[in-house]
Design a protein around this motif. Structure first.
Motif, short mmCIF file in Angstrom:
data_model
loop_
_atom_site.label_atom_id
_atom_site.label_comp_id
_atom_site.label_asym_id
_atom_site.label_seq_id
_atom_site.Cartn_x
_atom_site.Cartn_y
_atom_site.Cartn_z
N VAL A 92 47.00 43.78 36.64
CA VAL A 92 45.89 42.84 36.64
C VAL A 92 46.03 41.86 35.48
O VAL A 92 45.86 40.64 35.63
CB VAL A 92 44.54 43.58 36.59
CG1 VAL A 92 43.40 42.58 36.46
CG2 VAL A 92 44.35 44.43 37.84
N ALA A 93 46.35 42.39 34.30
CA ALA A 93 46.54 41.53 33.14
C ALA A 93 47.75 40.61 33.35
O ALA A 93 47.72 39.43 32.96
CB ALA A 93 46.74 42.38 31.88
N ILE A 94 48.79 41.12 33.96
CA ILE A 94 49.97 40.29 34.23
C ILE A 94 49.63 39.20 35.24
O ILE A 94 50.10 38.06 35.13
CB ILE A 94 51.15 41.18 34.71
CG1 ILE A 94 51.72 41.94 33.52
CG2 ILE A 94 52.23 40.35 35.39
CD1 ILE A 94 52.81 42.91 33.85
N THR A 116 47.02 50.01 48.48
CA THR A 116 46.33 49.07 47.59
C THR A 116 44.89 48.83 48.06
O THR A 116 43.96 48.87 47.25
CB THR A 116 47.08 47.73 47.56
OG1 THR A 116 48.41 47.93 47.08
CG2 THR A 116 46.37 46.72 46.67
N LEU A 117 44.70 48.57 49.34
CA LEU A 117 43.37 48.28 49.86
C LEU A 117 42.46 49.50 49.75
O LEU A 117 41.25 49.36 49.47
CB LEU A 117 43.46 47.81 51.31
CG LEU A 117 44.13 46.45 51.50
CD1 LEU A 117 44.23 46.10 52.97
CD2 LEU A 117 43.38 45.35 50.75
N ALA A 118 43.00 50.69 49.94
CA ALA A 118 42.20 51.90 49.76
C ALA A 118 41.79 52.06 48.30
O ALA A 118 40.65 52.46 48.01
CB ALA A 118 42.99 53.13 50.23
N ARG A 122 37.73 51.80 46.61
CA ARG A 122 37.06 52.80 45.77
C ARG A 122 36.99 52.37 44.31
O ARG A 122 36.70 53.19 43.43
CB ARG A 122 37.75 54.16 45.91
CG ARG A 122 39.20 54.23 45.49
CD ARG A 122 39.73 55.67 45.62
NE ARG A 122 41.11 55.77 45.21
CZ ARG A 122 42.15 55.71 46.02
NH1 ARG A 122 41.95 55.53 47.32
NH2 ARG A 122 43.38 55.84 45.55
N GLY A 123 37.26 51.09 44.04
CA GLY A 123 37.11 50.56 42.69
C GLY A 123 38.23 50.92 41.75
O GLY A 123 38.07 50.85 40.53
N ASP A 124 39.38 51.28 42.29
CA ASP A 124 40.55 51.61 41.49
C ASP A 124 41.42 50.36 41.39
O ASP A 124 42.08 49.97 42.35
CB ASP A 124 41.31 52.76 42.16
CG ASP A 124 42.56 53.18 41.39
OD1 ASP A 124 42.96 52.47 40.44
OD2 ASP A 124 43.15 54.21 41.75
N PHE A 125 41.42 49.74 40.22
CA PHE A 125 42.14 48.48 40.03
C PHE A 125 43.37 48.70 39.14
O PHE A 125 43.60 47.97 38.18
CB PHE A 125 41.22 47.42 39.42
CG PHE A 125 39.94 47.22 40.21
CD1 PHE A 125 39.91 47.37 41.59
CD2 PHE A 125 38.76 46.89 39.55
CE1 PHE A 125 38.74 47.19 42.31
CE2 PHE A 125 37.58 46.70 40.27
CZ PHE A 125 37.57 46.84 41.65
N GLU A 126 44.16 49.70 39.49
CA GLU A 126 45.31 50.09 38.68
C GLU A 126 46.29 48.94 38.46
O GLU A 126 46.78 48.72 37.35
CB GLU A 126 46.03 51.26 39.34
CG GLU A 126 47.29 51.72 38.62
CD GLU A 126 48.06 52.78 39.38
OE1 GLU A 126 49.10 53.22 38.86
OE2 GLU A 126 47.62 53.18 40.48
#
Length: 365
Positions: A92-94, A116-118, A122-126
């Motif tokens: 995300v930062a990249i 990714t969509l799953a 569930r709010g997982d933005f790894e």
């Protein structure tokens, strides 16, 4: 075209399918006349298991963290296109960094779209978050079909385009080695794939003690009860894949649950096995019949009984040959490289945001 790729790994195929996907695609992309820089996060897991350190189709460089990435700021800014891949650490930062400085097209290449969509749901933005998706000019998706509309309508992607995995036909072809196994499976352990592997390989192995089976791939738990006629290979580097498939009478394709739910998500192993002329037994999911024709190019199995019946089919050579012909006609890395070039040029022509809205990518004949 000057292309910069920030991907999970190019140097190591250990425990991931990204490396072989990037290798095939970028080798073919370079053959079209393009210049490529691949930037890989230097992490211990891959650093200790590298099987490609000096590719002849691109420059490969490593960075230790986001701050160290600034050493490549000028090249990222000046590139005609910059691609960020799924599962890149600090993705995300990249994304924010790349979108803030890149003067060319920016793209996200998701080799794990249903996963990714799953995670987003569930709010997982790894490695990706909803707010950075609209900032990518094009979302290149491992998954086609209805998922592309979802990415555009629900997540605001300006352009979602399918870019399936592919195969390098120079590396994957029948090798003529003797047959060793009746059914093989190549894949890293995944908890959601394991029940299918149990049903479609381990149960048939127990029912057919005179047949030979093999499972190749890392990270399988020690407590799995493997039948005596199932051979285990902890890690099989890409250099050994063609012989592995060629030594198999049939190859099993097992799909992750999120990818079955989304459909239209072919594994790179599907194309690689087919390119070796090995008939494939696969679980069932929407869109598979658009890639390989059931019964004539691939065998679909829902139960262990289906697999047992498949292993006795007399037309296996014809099925394997037909699948190989189909893959060589439609799913090689050269096909994907041409698609990638077209998607990036389309994104450049349609770009309206940022200070470089008139920028175009050079067409390579």
């Amino acid at each position: 075209m000057k292309l910069v790729v920030l991907g999970l790994s190019l140097s190591s195929s250990w425990g991931n399918g990204h490396a072989t996907t990037f290798r095939a695609l970028l080798k073919a992309f370079a053959a079209r006349g393009h210049d490529i820089l691949f930037l890989e996060r230097n992490v211990p897991w891959y650093a200790s298991q590298r099987d490609l350190t000096d590719p002849n189709f691109c420059r490969l460089a490593y960075y230790d963290d986001l701050e160290a990435l600034t050493a490549w700021q000028d090249e990222i800014a000046a590139a005609d296109a910059v691609i960020v891949g799924s599962y890149v650490p600090e993705g995300v930062a990249i994304a924010r960094y790349v979108q803030g400085i890149a003067e060319g097209v920016t793209a996200f290449y998701d080799i794990d779209t249903p996963v990714t969509l799953a995670k987003l749901a569930r709010g997982d933005f790894e490695y990706l978050s909803p707010e950075v998706i609209p900032g990518y000019d094009v979302y290149l998706s491992f998954t086609g079909g209805p998922t592309l509309r979802l990415l555009e309508e629900s997540y605001g992607s300006p352009a979602a385009r399918a870019l399936y995995c592919s195969v390098d036909p120079d590396a994957y072809r029948p090798t003529g080695v003797p047959k060793r196994w009746d059914l093989s499976y190549l894949g890293t352990y995944s908890p959601d794939r394991q029940p299918t592997l149990e049903r479609l390989l381990i149960e048939p192995a127990r029912a057919m003690p005179d047949r030979r089976f093999v499972v190749a791939g890392p990270q399988y738990p020690d407590d799995i009860d493997w039948p005596a006629n199932v051979e285990r290979i902890e890690h099989l580097p890409p250099a050994g894949h063609a012989d592995f498939y060629s030594a198999s009478r049939f190859a099993l394709n097992v799909t992750r649950a999120d990818m079955i739910a989304a459909g239209w998500s072919p594994s790179v192993r599907l194309f690689e096995a087919a390119a070796c002329g090995t008939p494939i037994v696969s679980d069932r999911w929407a869109g598979l019949d658009a890639l390989l024709a059931p019964e004539s190019e691939i065998i679909l199995a829902d139960s262990s009984a289906d697999v047992i019946a498949a292993l006795d089919r007399a037309d296996s050579d014809a099925i394997g040959g037909a699948a190989r012909a189909r893959v060589l006609a439609e799913h090689t890395a050269a096909h994907r490289a041409a698609e990638l070039e077209a998607h990036l040029n389309e994104a450049s022509e349609g770009r309206t945001n940022g200070p470089h809205e008139d920028a175009t990518l050079r067409e390579i004949a």
